[in-house]
Design an enzyme around this catalytic site. Structure first.
Site, short mmCIF file in Angstrom:
data_model
loop_
_atom_site.label_atom_id
_atom_site.label_comp_id
_atom_site.label_asym_id
_atom_site.label_seq_id
_atom_site.Cartn_x
_atom_site.Cartn_y
_atom_site.Cartn_z
N GLU A 159 103.63 -15.58 81.64
CA GLU A 159 102.70 -14.74 80.88
C GLU A 159 101.25 -14.79 81.38
O GLU A 159 100.33 -15.04 80.63
CB GLU A 159 102.74 -15.11 79.40
CG GLU A 159 104.09 -14.86 78.74
CD GLU A 159 104.08 -15.17 77.26
OE1 GLU A 159 104.72 -14.43 76.49
OE2 GLU A 159 103.42 -16.16 76.85
N VAL A 160 101.08 -14.57 82.66
CA VAL A 160 99.72 -14.56 83.22
C VAL A 160 99.12 -13.16 83.05
O VAL A 160 99.66 -12.16 83.55
CB VAL A 160 99.72 -14.95 84.70
CG1 VAL A 160 98.30 -14.94 85.26
CG2 VAL A 160 100.36 -16.33 84.88
#
Length: 468
Positions: free
Chosen positions: A264-265
């Site tokens: 989840e960057v």
């Protein structure tokens, strides 16, 4: 039957037959109470019962055992969980055990629980109590998601300012070195590994409070907005910090693996930063910021590899094509309900795979949601036998956005028990009705031991709340 007609009164042989049938029914009901969980690979019990004397009963090592009495782990393990589940109490309070033959071993090597101590701080006693419950359910990995955006409760010896400025409170809401050591030792004595997760480059907002210039400054138009994004991947200082930090982590946590996250960057902050834009051009990345993420992850993996540790990563790292060591463990969490495709791709590439997608226990619904949890199987995907062997197990995850010490344990148990049996028992053990009957009794066992496991459905336990 003194007033009954002689033709209706039972004969002496009939009375003995009735009594014999009553004894058989009693023995059968006692056997029904022996509801083993998770179900052993091979199990056969008879009606032959033995009474146990707490004062005289003991478990001893066989003469041919290679371990001596000084082996503290083995001595402690003599509370073996399956044996304790065979013992039942009769109406007179006497402990009994039926003659039983068991041959047992786990189906998967990695049987984990993830707890999140960042969204809400989890007191030490809550972690220890759930380690006890894990042992009762034959889990053997505690995945400690110890820090995240919201707080940094891990007290680092090398960088004490991380928790001083990143924890919810620098003294009351932190895990000291002695706390961490206690968790590791408490788990070890119960056959449980502790794998810490320090997730980067995203999920790091709390890190930036204590380490200057670690996070990327976000821009609005041509000016800094005052907000910060993921770890800044273009500064050498970021990697210098990671080198020192993970050197410490590798010495504090003895397990062979560290979980490095990588999920989840959010690229929006990187995209807004003019320095990173120039770096992207220099590296020939164009506007594909997943390549920048891969650039960072690759350097981080090299740093951790230098500490002689293996690593686990969330599936995005694999999906983005990062070059990984052959022994990397890929943790699958996305793709509801198409996670089977991801498991097939990971194993086809030759990597060990762990499944968590169907076992996010923070997702709750009304009714008996344990059934779908129970039906999910890590090897349920299209692939070769060699691919199936690369599935080393899975983890039940309880993320902490809506969970703290007040509700963690009943939300986790006995729903996590459904995962435990799937990861331990033979793949043919799929009868939901049989599982329900055993799980109800197992839940009562946990309540008796002081674990506030929530009920599966209406009913009661024979000895409720004595341990609470």
């Amino acid at each position: 039957w003194p007033n009954s007609p002689r033709s209706l009164a039972p004969s002496i042989p009939e009375i003995w037959l009735l009594l014999f049938q009553m004894v058989l029914l009693r023995k059968r009901s006692e056997l029904d109470e022996i509801s083993l969980w998770p179900l052993p690979q091979k199990f056969q019990s008879s009606a032959v019962a033995f009474k146990l004397s707490p004062a005289r009963f003991q478990i001893v090592q066989a003469k041919q055992s290679s371990a001596g009495p000084s082996c503290s782990i083995l001595e402690n393990a003599f509370r073996l969980e399956t044996f304790s589940q065979l013992v039942y109490e009769d109406d007179y309070g006497v402990n009994n055990i039926n003659k039983t033959d068991i041959s047992d071993f786990p189906r998967f090597a990695h049987r984990g629980i993830l707890l999140d101590s960042s969204r809400h701080f989890l007191p030490l006693k809550v972690i220890l109590a759930n380690l006890e419950a894990m042992a009762m359910n034959k889990f053997n990995v505690f995945h400690w998601h110890i820090v995240d955006d919201h707080s940094f409760p891990y007290m680092s010896r090398t960088f004490p300012e991380l928790s001083q400025k990143g924890a919810y409170h620098p003294f009351t809401h932190v895990y000291t070195p002695s706390d961490v050591k206690m968790v590791i030792e408490f788990a070890r004595m119960r056959g449980i590994r502790v794998i810490p997760e320090f997730d980067t480059p995203g999920h790091t907002e709390s890190w930036g409070n204590g380490i200057k210039d670690l996070l990327t400054p976000c821009y609005s138009d041509s000016s800094p907005s005052g907000a910060f994004g993921p770890v800044n991947p273009i500064l050498n200082s970021s990697y210098d910090f990671m080198t020192q930090f993970f050197k410490e982590i590798s010495t504090v946590f003895p397990d062979a693996y560290i979980h490095l996250g990588g999920d989840e960057v959010d690229f929006s902050c990187w995209e807004s930063n003019p320095d990173i834009q120039r770096f992207m051009v220099q590296q020939g990345f164009g506007t594909d910021y997943s390549k920048l993420e891969s650039f960072y992850i690759q350097r981080l993996l090299d740093i951790v590899a230098a500490t002689k540790k293996g690593y686990m990563v969330w599936q995005e790292v694999f999906d983005n094509g990062v070059k990984l060591k052959a022994d990397t463990q890929i943790h699958v969490w996305k793709g509801r309900p198409q996670y089977q495709d991801e498991m097939a791709q990971v194993t086809a590439a030759g990597f060990n795979a762990l499944l968590s997608t169907p076992w996010y226990l923070n997702r709750i619904s009304y009714g008996q949601d344990w059934v779908n949890i129970y039906k999910a199987d890590p090897q349920n995907f299209t692939g070769t036998d060699a691919q199936k062997k690369l599935v080393i197990g899975g983890e039940a995850c309880l993320w902490g956005e809506y969970v703290d010490a007040t509700n963690l344990t009943p939300r986790l148990w006995p729903r996590a028990s459904a995962v435990a049996e799937r990861l331990w028992s033979d793949k043919s053990v799929t009868d939901v009705d049989n599982a329900y009957n055993r799980l109800v009794q197992h839940r009562c066992r946990m309540v008796k031991r002081g674990i506030p496991a929530e009920p599966l459905f209406v009913g009661h336990c024979r000895q409720e709340y004595k341990g609470l």
